[in-house]
Motif scaffolding. Structure first.
Motif, PDB file in Angstrom:
ATOM      1  N   ILE A  66      29.649  32.773   0.852  1.00 65.26           N
ATOM      2  CA  ILE A  66      29.449  33.891  -0.064  1.00 65.26           C
ATOM      3  C   ILE A  66      30.236  33.625  -1.340  1.00 65.26           C
ATOM      4  CG2 ILE A  66      29.735  36.374  -0.379  1.00 65.26           C
ATOM      5  CD1 ILE A  66      29.717  36.602   2.717  1.00 65.26           C
ATOM      6  N   ARG A  67      29.530  33.519  -2.456  1.00 63.52           N
ATOM      7  CA  ARG A  67      30.170  33.253  -3.747  1.00 63.52           C
ATOM      8  C   ARG A  67      30.016  34.502  -4.611  1.00 63.52           C
ATOM      9  NH1 ARG A  67      27.303  27.386  -4.987  1.00 63.52           N
ATOM     10  NH2 ARG A  67      27.820  26.419  -2.963  1.00 63.52           N
ATOM     11  N   GLN A  68      31.142  35.132  -4.877  1.00 57.20           N
ATOM     12  CA  GLN A  68      31.109  36.371  -5.643  1.00 57.20           C
ATOM     13  C   GLN A  68      30.444  36.157  -6.998  1.00 57.20           C
ATOM     14  OE1 GLN A  68      31.891  39.304  -4.465  1.00 57.20           O
ATOM     15  NE2 GLN A  68      32.516  38.405  -2.496  1.00 57.20           N
ATOM     16  N   GLY A  69      29.447  36.995  -7.273  1.00 59.70           N
ATOM     17  CA  GLY A  69      28.759  36.924  -8.558  1.00 59.70           C
ATOM     18  C   GLY A  69      27.638  35.903  -8.615  1.00 59.70           C
ATOM     19  N   ALA A  70      27.538  35.027  -7.596  1.00 58.58           N
ATOM     20  CA  ALA A  70      26.523  33.979  -7.625  1.00 58.58           C
ATOM     21  C   ALA A  70      25.510  34.127  -6.496  1.00 58.58           C
ATOM     22  CB  ALA A  70      27.168  32.600  -7.548  1.00 58.58           C
ATOM     23  N   GLY A  71      25.924  34.720  -5.382  1.00 60.23           N
ATOM     24  CA  GLY A  71      25.027  34.870  -4.247  1.00 60.23           C
ATOM     25  C   GLY A  71      25.593  34.218  -2.998  1.00 60.23           C
ATOM     26  N   THR A  72      24.750  34.061  -2.013  1.00 66.66           N
ATOM     27  CA  THR A  72      25.148  33.450  -0.747  1.00 66.66           C
ATOM     28  C   THR A  72      24.368  32.162  -0.557  1.00 66.66           C
ATOM     29  OG1 THR A  72      25.645  35.611   0.235  1.00 66.66           O
ATOM     30  CG2 THR A  72      25.294  33.774   1.750  1.00 66.66           C
ATOM     31  N   PHE A  73      25.068  31.083  -0.218  1.00 70.22           N
ATOM     32  CA  PHE A  73      24.474  29.759  -0.150  1.00 70.22           C
ATOM     33  C   PHE A  73      24.619  29.165   1.250  1.00 70.22           C
ATOM     34  CE2 PHE A  73      25.355  30.663  -4.489  1.00 70.22           C
ATOM     35  CZ  PHE A  73      24.392  30.005  -5.232  1.00 70.22           C
ATOM     36  N   VAL A  74      23.663  28.308   1.605  1.00 68.70           N
ATOM     37  CA  VAL A  74      23.697  27.629   2.902  1.00 68.70           C
ATOM     38  C   VAL A  74      24.686  26.473   2.833  1.00 68.70           C
ATOM     39  CG1 VAL A  74      22.366  26.406   4.658  1.00 68.70           C
ATOM     40  CG2 VAL A  74      21.295  28.241   3.337  1.00 68.70           C
ATOM     41  N   ARG A  75      25.670  26.495   3.736  1.00 67.89           N
ATOM     42  CA  ARG A  75      26.670  25.421   3.778  1.00 67.89           C
ATOM     43  C   ARG A  75      26.361  24.389   4.843  1.00 67.89           C
ATOM     44  NH1 ARG A  75      32.683  26.631   4.257  1.00 67.89           N
ATOM     45  NH2 ARG A  75      32.685  24.457   3.627  1.00 67.89           N
ATOM     46  N   ALA A  76      25.713  24.790   5.935  1.00 67.35           N
ATOM     47  CA  ALA A  76      25.428  23.883   7.039  1.00 67.35           C
ATOM     48  C   ALA A  76      24.199  24.372   7.779  1.00 67.35           C
ATOM     49  CB  ALA A  76      26.624  23.802   7.988  1.00 67.35           C
ATOM     50  N   ALA A  77      23.550  23.458   8.490  1.00 65.21           N
ATOM     51  CA  ALA A  77      22.313  23.805   9.183  1.00 65.21           C
ATOM     52  C   ALA A  77      22.545  24.387  10.568  1.00 65.21           C
ATOM     53  CB  ALA A  77      21.416  22.568   9.290  1.00 65.21           C
ATOM     54  N   SER A  78      23.775  24.309  11.067  1.00 68.45           N
ATOM     55  CA  SER A  78      24.074  24.827  12.396  1.00 68.45           C
ATOM     56  C   SER A  78      25.568  25.083  12.516  1.00 68.45           C
ATOM     57  CB  SER A  78      23.638  23.836  13.475  1.00 68.45           C
ATOM     58  OG  SER A  78      24.465  22.678  13.425  1.00 68.45           O
ATOM     59  N   GLU A  79      25.970  25.800  13.570  1.00 70.57           N
ATOM     60  CA  GLU A  79      27.390  26.028  13.804  1.00 70.57           C
ATOM     61  C   GLU A  79      28.116  24.713  14.026  1.00 70.57           C
ATOM     62  OE1 GLU A  79      25.084  28.007  14.885  1.00 70.57           O
ATOM     63  OE2 GLU A  79      25.742  30.101  14.841  1.00 70.57           O
ATOM     64  N   LEU A  80      27.456  23.770  14.711  1.00 72.25           N
ATOM     65  CA  LEU A  80      28.067  22.460  14.931  1.00 72.25           C
ATOM     66  C   LEU A  80      28.328  21.764  13.607  1.00 72.25           C
ATOM     67  CD1 LEU A  80      28.948  20.047  16.625  1.00 72.25           C
ATOM     68  CD2 LEU A  80      26.539  19.363  16.783  1.00 72.25           C
ATOM     69  N   ALA A  81      27.320  21.792  12.720  1.00 77.74           N
ATOM     70  CA  ALA A  81      27.487  21.156  11.419  1.00 77.74           C
ATOM     71  C   ALA A  81      28.592  21.831  10.622  1.00 77.74           C
ATOM     72  CB  ALA A  81      26.166  21.207  10.642  1.00 77.74           C
ATOM     73  N   GLY A  82      28.685  23.168  10.711  1.00 75.29           N
ATOM     74  CA  GLY A  82      29.739  23.886  10.005  1.00 75.29           C
ATOM     75  C   GLY A  82      31.115  23.508  10.518  1.00 75.29           C
ATOM     76  N   ALA A  83      31.235  23.354  11.845  1.00 80.23           N
ATOM     77  CA  ALA A  83      32.517  22.957  12.431  1.00 80.23           C
ATOM     78  C   ALA A  83      32.896  21.555  11.999  1.00 80.23           C
ATOM     79  CB  ALA A  83      32.436  23.045  13.953  1.00 80.23           C
ATOM     80  N   VAL A  84      31.909  20.667  11.958  1.00 83.24           N
ATOM     81  CA  VAL A  84      32.174  19.293  11.518  1.00 83.24           C
ATOM     82  C   VAL A  84      32.647  19.284  10.075  1.00 83.24           C
ATOM     83  CG1 VAL A  84      31.104  17.071  10.991  1.00 83.24           C
ATOM     84  CG2 VAL A  84      30.590  18.211  13.149  1.00 83.24           C
ATOM     85  N   ARG A  85      31.989  20.083   9.229  1.00 84.83           N
ATOM     86  CA  ARG A  85      32.371  20.128   7.814  1.00 84.83           C
ATOM     87  C   ARG A  85      33.827  20.574   7.652  1.00 84.83           C
ATOM     88  NH1 ARG A  85      29.507  20.563   3.064  1.00 84.83           N
ATOM     89  NH2 ARG A  85      27.549  20.800   4.204  1.00 84.83           N
ATOM     90  N   ARG A  86      34.220  21.618   8.398  1.00 86.11           N
ATOM     91  CA  ARG A  86      35.594  22.101   8.294  1.00 86.11           C
ATOM     92  C   ARG A  86      36.578  21.052   8.799  1.00 86.11           C
ATOM     93  NH1 ARG A  86      33.023  26.715  10.238  1.00 86.11           N
ATOM     94  NH2 ARG A  86      33.815  26.379  12.344  1.00 86.11           N
ATOM     95  N   ARG A  87      36.214  20.366   9.881  1.00 79.23           N
ATOM     96  CA  ARG A  87      37.114  19.358  10.450  1.00 79.23           C
ATOM     97  C   ARG A  87      37.279  18.178   9.493  1.00 79.23           C
ATOM     98  NH1 ARG A  87      40.611  17.050  11.454  1.00 79.23           N
ATOM     99  NH2 ARG A  87      41.458  16.169  13.376  1.00 79.23           N
ATOM    100  N   VAL A  88      36.189  17.771   8.871  1.00 81.01           N
ATOM    101  CA  VAL A  88      36.247  16.665   7.917  1.00 81.01           C
ATOM    102  C   VAL A  88      37.144  17.019   6.737  1.00 81.01           C
ATOM    103  CG1 VAL A  88      34.902  15.369   6.211  1.00 81.01           C
ATOM    104  CG2 VAL A  88      34.051  15.603   8.544  1.00 81.01           C
ATOM    105  N   ALA A  89      37.046  18.268   6.284  1.00 84.36           N
ATOM    106  CA  ALA A  89      37.852  18.710   5.143  1.00 84.36           C
ATOM    107  C   ALA A  89      39.344  18.631   5.448  1.00 84.36           C
ATOM    108  CB  ALA A  89      37.477  20.131   4.757  1.00 84.36           C
ATOM    109  N   ASP A  90      39.701  18.751   6.724  1.00 86.27           N
ATOM    110  CA  ASP A  90      41.111  18.720   7.113  1.00 86.27           C
ATOM    111  C   ASP A  90      41.585  17.326   7.525  1.00 86.27           C
ATOM    112  OD1 ASP A  90      41.318  21.421   6.678  1.00 86.27           O
ATOM    113  OD2 ASP A  90      40.862  21.968   8.749  1.00 86.27           O
ATOM    114  N   SER A  91      40.703  16.334   7.456  1.00 88.25           N
ATOM    115  CA  SER A  91      41.024  15.000   7.948  1.00 88.25           C
ATOM    116  C   SER A  91      41.580  14.105   6.848  1.00 88.25           C
ATOM    117  CB  SER A  91      39.773  14.339   8.543  1.00 88.25           C
ATOM    118  OG  SER A  91      39.289  15.069   9.631  1.00 88.25           O
ATOM    119  N   GLU A  92      42.264  13.055   7.255  1.00 88.47           N
ATOM    120  CA  GLU A  92      42.692  12.009   6.335  1.00 88.47           C
ATOM    121  C   GLU A  92      41.467  11.204   5.913  1.00 88.47           C
ATOM    122  OE1 GLU A  92      45.703  11.514   5.168  1.00 88.47           O
ATOM    123  OE2 GLU A  92      46.631  13.106   6.357  1.00 88.47           O
ATOM    124  N   TRP A  93      41.547  10.585   4.745  1.00 86.34           N
ATOM    125  CA  TRP A  93      40.421   9.793   4.260  1.00 86.34           C
ATOM    126  C   TRP A  93      40.089   8.658   5.227  1.00 86.34           C
ATOM    127  CZ3 TRP A  93      42.056   9.318  -1.591  1.00 86.34           C
ATOM    128  CH2 TRP A  93      41.778  10.538  -2.229  1.00 86.34           C
TER     129      TRP A  93
END
Length: 224
Positions: A66-93
């Motif tokens: 949810i982006r205030q003033g811009a709308g709501t956007f799709v971040r991932a195609a599934s809960e699994l994909a969303g979890a992977v995205r969050r985990r990757v963001a917290d990982s070392e390169w």
């Protein structure tokens, strides 16, 4: 009150299920904006508050943003994909790059085995755009062209789960590539992907795996 609460909860669950189904079906691709709250309310036949609760639940699960003033956007195609995205963001390169290597090597193997002529047309066009971007000296354009080429290789493997997992490494891939390339496109940092694409065209799975493994191992060495 309890009955009303249960009915409302059931409606919210229905909204969540319907929104999840639309996302999974590709009606709203990753990165796209979903319909507005009033539009969803009319589409689903429920009140705006119910829609709002369903959207918030999916945002919490990582499927929507949810982006205030811009709308709501799709971040991932599934809960699994969303979890992977969050985990990757917290990982070392390095961790992200090691996972990328595992996925891209398997994708190269699968693409060499299962690619179609339509896949090859897309791969060869993407390779040409990558070469043009390199010749033009634009780092950002090259990064995007390179990422696009690898996305198409993954798609050519025709494994939907692999493609979904790889898509959620997108930001990490761009970050590691920018770090590898640096501020300019120097000749000593050039990585030839023509042999990889040739191996996929020839259905040479071993050759494709060898090419993918080599350049990714070099990138890992470059992080030291």
């Amino acid at each position: 009150m309890a009955l009303q609460s249960a009915q409302r909860s059931a409606l919210v669950d229905q909204v969540i299920a319907q929104l999840r189904a639309e996302i999974a079906a590709g009606s709203w691709p990753v990165g796209s904006r979903i319909p507005t709250e009033p539009e969803l309310s009319a589409m689903l036949g429920v009140g705006r508050n119910t829609v709002r609760e369903g959207v918030r639940a999916l945002a919490h699960a990582g499927l929507l943003e949810i982006r205030q003033g811009a709308g709501t956007f799709v971040r991932a195609a599934s809960e699994l994909a969303g979890a992977v995205r969050r985990r990757v963001a917290d990982s070392e390169w390095r961790e992200a790059l090691e996972v990328r290597r595992a996925l891209e090597v398997e994708a190269a193997r699968g693409a060499a085995s299962r690619r179609t002529e339509a896949d090859m047309a897309g791969l060869e066009a993407a390779l040409a755009r990558r070469e043009q971007a390199w010749s033009g000296g634009d780092v950002e354009r090259f990064v995007e062209a390179d990422v696009r080429l690898h996305e198409l290789i993954v798609r050519a493997a025709h494994n939907r789960l692999l493609a979904d997992l790889y898509a959620d490494l997108g930001d990490a891939i761009r970050t590691t590539l920018r770090r590898s390339v640096g501020e300019g496109l120097c000749e000593d940092k050039y990585v030839d992907h023509s042999r990889l694409i040739a191996a996929i065209r020839a259905r040479d799975a071993q050759g494709a795996v060898r090419e993918a493994s080599e350049y990714l191992s070099d990138m890992l060495d470059g992080l030291d």
